[in-house]
Design an enzyme around this catalytic site. Sequence first.
Site, mmCIF file in Angstrom:
data_model
loop_
_atom_site.group_PDB
_atom_site.id
_atom_site.type_symbol
_atom_site.label_atom_id
_atom_site.label_comp_id
_atom_site.label_asym_id
_atom_site.label_seq_id
_atom_site.Cartn_x
_atom_site.Cartn_y
_atom_site.Cartn_z
ATOM 1 N N LEU A 8 0.878 -1.107 0.095
ATOM 2 C CA LEU A 8 0.077 0.135 0.081
ATOM 3 C C LEU A 8 0.779 1.450 0.010
ATOM 4 O O LEU A 8 1.944 1.359 0.651
ATOM 5 C CB LEU A 8 -0.876 -0.075 1.274
ATOM 6 N N HIS A 68 18.139 7.586 -6.683
ATOM 7 C CA HIS A 68 17.710 8.318 -5.236
ATOM 8 C C HIS A 68 18.360 9.380 -4.740
ATOM 9 O O HIS A 68 19.669 9.731 -5.448
ATOM 10 C CB HIS A 68 17.737 7.240 -4.001
ATOM 11 N N ASP A 81 27.653 7.867 -3.138
ATOM 12 C CA ASP A 81 26.279 7.204 -3.365
ATOM 13 C C ASP A 81 25.262 8.059 -2.447
ATOM 14 O O ASP A 81 25.393 8.271 -1.047
ATOM 15 C CB ASP A 81 26.560 5.820 -2.439
ATOM 16 N N GLU A 105 15.761 6.007 -0.035
ATOM 17 C CA GLU A 105 16.043 4.805 -0.731
ATOM 18 C C GLU A 105 17.074 3.888 0.414
ATOM 19 O O GLU A 105 16.950 2.613 0.505
ATOM 20 C CB GLU A 105 16.964 4.912 -1.915
ATOM 21 N N GLU A 140 3.667 1.053 -5.676
ATOM 22 C CA GLU A 140 2.495 0.795 -4.964
ATOM 23 C C GLU A 140 1.434 1.714 -5.545
ATOM 24 O O GLU A 140 -0.026 1.432 -5.759
ATOM 25 C CB GLU A 140 2.631 0.833 -3.673
ATOM 26 N N ASP A 159 22.107 4.962 -9.723
ATOM 27 C CA ASP A 159 22.222 5.099 -8.457
ATOM 28 C C ASP A 159 23.745 6.049 -8.107
ATOM 29 O O ASP A 159 24.039 6.841 -8.460
ATOM 30 C CB ASP A 159 22.110 3.943 -7.735
ATOM 31 N N HIS A 200 29.107 4.394 2.622
ATOM 32 C CA HIS A 200 28.172 4.733 3.685
ATOM 33 C C HIS A 200 28.872 5.055 4.943
ATOM 34 O O HIS A 200 28.384 5.204 6.059
ATOM 35 C CB HIS A 200 27.395 3.371 4.116
#
Length: 745
Positions: A266, A373, A383, A421, A433, A450, A550
């Site tokens: 959803l 993203h 990233d 993301e 969705e 990406d 990261h």
Amino acid sequence: MQCVKVLGGVVGAAALLGLGIILGHFAIPKGTDSPAPSASAPQDLDLEILETVMGQLDANRIRENLRELSKEPHLATSLRDEALVQLLLGRWQDPESGLDSAGTSVYEVLLSLPSQEQPNRVDVVGPTGDILFSCQRSEENVTGEQGDPNVVPPYAAYAPPGTPQGLLVYANQGSEEDFMELQRRGVKLQGSIVLTRYGGVGRGAKAVNAAKYEVAGVLVYTDPGDINDGKSLPNETFPYSWGLPPSGVERGSYFEYFGDPLTPYLPAHPSSFRLNSDTVSGFPPIPTQPIGFKDAKVLLCNLQGTSAPDSWQGALGCDYKLGPGFRPDSIFPEHSKVNLSVHNRLELRNSSNVVGIIRGAVEPDRYVLYGNHRDSWVHGAVDPSTGTAVLLELSRVLGTLLKKSTWRPRRSIVFASWGAEEFGLIGSTEFTEEFFSKLQERAVAYINVDISVFANATLRAQGTPPVQSVIFAAAKQIPAPGPSSLSIYDNWIRYSNRSSPVYGLVPSLGTLGAGSDYAPFVHFLGISSMDIAYTYDRSKTSARIYPTYHTAFDTFDYVDKFLDPGFSSHQAVARTAGSVLLRLSDSLFLPLNVSDYSETLRGFLQAAQQELSGLLEQHGISLGPLVTAVEKFEEAAMVLGQHISALQKGTPDPLQVRMLNDQLMLLERTFLNSRAFPEERYYSHVLWAPRTGSVATFPGLSNACSKATNTGPGSAAWAEVQRQLSILVVALEGAAATLRPVADL
């Protein structure tokens, strides 16, 4: 659970109306300068336009885009993330280089954040409870950027709060096999804190596997042997090389699934039904925290117990022991334990997607999507900002041609900047969705860029088989960066290639898992998808990914000095992705070669015949229907290819072209079966779902056979094998039927 409204007021009625136009009927408002579809509209790919676009994509502009995008941390839903939403809107609404329309859509999603009042801690405590050693709670400020007050401290997103304490055990990569090996060796795991290294299995799987053995908490670190080619000294790493500094910590989501955790299937609107966050599945079951290898060395090099297997050893400069606990002669007193304090909290936050549209002149109801993203864990220069920098430059060049009335695509182009993301592909999943039916009916393909540049050696592309030919065609026409006179294609084939029974030696096109925003498009919607990047020479490094991934060291200077000085690889990706985009949006016949699926299906079939047929025959299961289904597909694909060739030689009726293109577009959908993998969320593609079995064949068949191997005849496990085989046969027969003439039932 505290509900936090971060983007309140950003999306007004006008923005929502704009999005409705974007994915509605693409009606062109009166009074615009946009040409209406007419007999003079472009009918096929214009090679002059393609050459113009290739020539106008500017490396210096991409560099300046990256500088702006990465100058501050922009964690999902942060103020800086919202500022970048406005930056994208401003670019896409620019009167000289903007798109036809642009807007935002906001979703109320569940994020996991560390507590500012109670920072997460990892301590070694003595027998009397005194703290003997504490792991660093932030990365060392080596360039000034790591000290930015908006740098989020290292944490494991969605790991539950808790303060477990126990003896330390080294568990390698935290795989199921690793814990079985520890159990076999008699290492006590119950109540322990395990130290694991990144790699081998997903982040969240480490905690899931550990919990099965009653482990109390998990630590995760990046071993310099896995990321730095063994280099671990400060003067060997960033800012002196591309290596990860000793204090570097990889953040990440430990959520098992993708999409908003509370609203599976959803869109995460305020009115949508939500699961109870206390009982939702997919979160790590025990407290987990990442640390740097500088701190991991202190812990690991003081462990007692037997030596770890050779394959478990790393590059911290000591013999890795298994534990449990520290050596009596170590720097820690006997019976010292590790205390893990995690205080993560769950919050509802508003996260934005930014969507821009160039309306098609001939087929406005056919969409070619291009996405990347926007959010990052810290500065996110690599990233995702290398990808966003390319996205902005490509949309600028196309927008300029559009505003000058020089060009308008045959089909509509949808550009997207996805939100959140990093927490589990949330923005892209919520989009699929919300617009499920419309996208399944109208989306031609999805292009994902990406991380556009991991390094500057060669192109790396992943995708479903039909996109192989269009990527190859684009790569053959673009010069590779550097002094050689090779094309991107010829350079690529030097680094990564395979032998095709159809084409001979070709570059290797990777498959799509769930590592980026292509996942919901291919696994949930069945849309032909691809991911395009430039990467490093794997013969020169064993790094599993670029080393500062990261961390707070993923900065503009890191890219500018070590990954792509001059930004020629960024330009090469922009040209490759841009060429693919134009070929998909402007070509009269969609450049999707469905016959390339024949090679994949034949390879999967041969693997099943060679490695599973004997076992299956023992249980009365025949591969005959699957063989027939593959043959039917091969024949239908071949006949369709011949039909396309014949039409291309003449002047085909537009309706004929439309019908044929729909066959090409819809083929990927035929491989979906929503009931094939009930234990997996969103995975319904019977060819690309996760494979846990050892045989490299159809994933459902491989997985089912693996589980059934040690069960008796007539068991439920063998019934599942038969069910998976039937699902495959029906899917392949349906695919063949889709490729046959549309008048045939």
